[in-house]
Structure formats: structure tokens, C-alpha cells
Design a protein around this motif. Structure first.
Motif, short mmCIF file in Angstrom:
data_model
loop_
_atom_site.label_atom_id
_atom_site.label_comp_id
_atom_site.label_asym_id
_atom_site.label_seq_id
_atom_site.Cartn_x
_atom_site.Cartn_y
_atom_site.Cartn_z
N ARG A 12 0.83 -1.21 0.00
CA ARG A 12 0.00 0.00 0.00
C ARG A 12 0.86 1.26 0.00
O ARG A 12 0.58 2.22 -0.72
N GLU A 13 1.92 1.26 0.78
CA GLU A 13 2.80 2.43 0.85
C GLU A 13 3.59 2.63 -0.45
O GLU A 13 3.80 3.76 -0.87
N ILE A 14 4.01 1.56 -1.08
CA ILE A 14 4.70 1.67 -2.37
C ILE A 14 3.75 2.24 -3.41
O ILE A 14 4.12 3.11 -4.21
N GLN A 15 2.49 1.81 -3.39
CA GLN A 15 1.50 2.36 -4.32
C GLN A 15 1.27 3.84 -4.05
O GLN A 15 1.11 4.63 -4.99
N ARG A 16 1.25 4.23 -2.80
CA ARG A 16 1.01 5.63 -2.43
C ARG A 16 2.17 6.53 -2.84
O ARG A 16 1.96 7.62 -3.38
N LEU A 17 3.39 6.08 -2.61
CA LEU A 17 4.56 6.93 -2.83
C LEU A 17 5.19 6.76 -4.21
O LEU A 17 5.94 7.63 -4.65
N GLY A 18 4.91 5.65 -4.87
CA GLY A 18 5.60 5.33 -6.12
C GLY A 18 4.93 5.90 -7.35
O GLY A 18 3.91 6.58 -7.29
N SER A 19 5.54 5.59 -8.47
CA SER A 19 5.00 5.97 -9.77
C SER A 19 5.24 4.82 -10.74
O SER A 19 6.07 3.95 -10.49
N LYS A 20 4.51 4.83 -11.84
CA LYS A 20 4.65 3.76 -12.83
C LYS A 20 5.95 3.94 -13.60
O LYS A 20 6.31 5.04 -14.00
N ASN A 21 6.64 2.82 -13.83
CA ASN A 21 7.87 2.87 -14.63
C ASN A 21 7.53 2.54 -16.09
O ASN A 21 6.36 2.40 -16.44
N ALA A 22 8.54 2.40 -16.93
CA ALA A 22 8.33 2.14 -18.36
C ALA A 22 7.59 0.84 -18.62
O ALA A 22 6.86 0.72 -19.61
N GLU A 23 7.73 -0.13 -17.72
CA GLU A 23 7.06 -1.42 -17.88
C GLU A 23 5.65 -1.43 -17.29
O GLU A 23 4.97 -2.45 -17.29
N GLY A 24 5.24 -0.31 -16.74
CA GLY A 24 3.91 -0.22 -16.15
C GLY A 24 3.84 -0.71 -14.71
O GLY A 24 2.76 -0.83 -14.14
N GLN A 25 4.99 -1.00 -14.12
CA GLN A 25 5.04 -1.45 -12.72
C GLN A 25 5.25 -0.23 -11.82
O GLN A 25 5.89 0.73 -12.20
N SER A 27 6.98 1.73 -8.93
CA SER A 27 8.32 1.70 -8.35
C SER A 27 8.54 2.94 -7.49
O SER A 27 7.95 3.98 -7.73
N VAL A 28 9.36 2.79 -6.46
CA VAL A 28 9.68 3.89 -5.56
C VAL A 28 11.14 3.76 -5.14
O VAL A 28 11.67 2.65 -5.04
N LYS A 29 11.79 4.87 -4.94
CA LYS A 29 13.18 4.85 -4.46
C LYS A 29 13.20 4.49 -2.97
O LYS A 29 12.33 4.89 -2.21
N PHE A 30 14.21 3.74 -2.56
CA PHE A 30 14.34 3.34 -1.16
C PHE A 30 14.39 4.56 -0.24
O PHE A 30 13.75 4.57 0.81
N GLY A 31 15.09 5.60 -0.64
CA GLY A 31 15.20 6.80 0.19
C GLY A 31 13.86 7.46 0.43
O GLY A 31 13.60 7.97 1.52
N VAL A 32 13.00 7.47 -0.59
CA VAL A 32 11.66 8.06 -0.45
C VAL A 32 10.86 7.26 0.58
O VAL A 32 10.23 7.83 1.47
N LEU A 33 10.90 5.94 0.46
CA LEU A 33 10.17 5.06 1.39
C LEU A 33 10.73 5.20 2.80
O LEU A 33 9.97 5.36 3.76
N PHE A 34 12.05 5.18 2.93
CA PHE A 34 12.69 5.21 4.24
C PHE A 34 12.44 6.53 4.97
O PHE A 34 12.26 6.56 6.18
N ASN A 35 12.42 7.63 4.23
CA ASN A 35 12.31 8.96 4.85
C ASN A 35 10.87 9.45 4.99
O ASN A 35 10.65 10.54 5.52
N ASP A 36 9.90 8.67 4.56
CA ASP A 36 8.50 9.06 4.67
C ASP A 36 8.02 8.90 6.13
O ASP A 36 8.25 7.86 6.76
N ASP A 37 7.37 9.93 6.66
CA ASP A 37 6.92 9.91 8.05
C ASP A 37 5.90 8.81 8.32
O ASP A 37 5.96 8.15 9.37
N GLU A 38 4.96 8.59 7.41
CA GLU A 38 3.95 7.54 7.61
C GLU A 38 4.60 6.16 7.67
O GLU A 38 4.24 5.34 8.50
N CYS A 39 5.55 5.92 6.77
CA CYS A 39 6.25 4.63 6.77
C CYS A 39 7.02 4.43 8.07
O CYS A 39 7.06 3.34 8.62
#
Length: 81
Positions: A12-25, A27-39
Motif C-alpha cells: 500500500r505504501e509503495i503504491q502511495r509513494l511510487g509511480s509507474k515505470n516504463a514497464e507499467g510497474q 516503483s519507488v526509491k528506497f530513500g523516499v520510502l525510508f524517509n516518509d513519516d507515515e512509513c
């Protein structure tokens, strides 16, 4: 600790913070996930949850272990929604 529940929260958090890549999956950077207050409030051991999710093929990322600072630009790709 319920691993399946932790992984579902991670997805759920990856979906919230991430964006679609070229393959349509999503994706999120580890730093974004790690530094997010909710996470930070949800996960006591984010790296452990990431490793468990990778073992169960929910996500993929390069390497075995992600460390804050060193691996902030590593992409975490969601394989299953």
C-alpha cells in the motif's frame, strides 16, 4: 509480527509513494520510502519487511540489503498488487 500483514502495508505504501515505470510497474526509491513519516510510523523494521517481501516475490530490488544513505536511489519495484 504478522509478515503477510506487514507486506500488505508495504504494498500500500509503495503504491502511495511510487509511480509507474516504463514497464507499467509501480516503483519507488528506497530513500523516499525510508524517509516518509507515515512509513516510519508503520514499520519498526522497514528493511526486514522489504527482505521478507522480496523473498515472497512481492517486490524486487538490486542487492540483498538496503541501507539508508548508501542505497537511497535504489528502485523498489512492485511485482504484485
Amino acid at each position: 509480527m504478522n509478515v503477510e500483514h506487514e507486506i500488505s502495508l508495504l504494498v500500500r505504501e509503495i503504491q502511495r509513494l511510487g509511480s509507474k515505470n516504463a514497464e507499467g510497474q509501480t516503483s519507488v526509491k528506497f530513500g523516499v520510502l525510508f524517509n516518509d513519516d507515515e512509513c516510519a510510523n508503520i514499520f519498526e523494521a522497514l528493511v526486514g519487511t522489504l527482505r521478507a517481501a522480496k523473498r515472497k516475490k512481492f517486490i524486487s530490488f538490486d542487492g540483498e540489503l538496503l541501507l539508508q544513505g548508501v542505497h537511497d536511489n535504489v528502485d523498489i519495484v512492485l511485482l504484485k498488487d
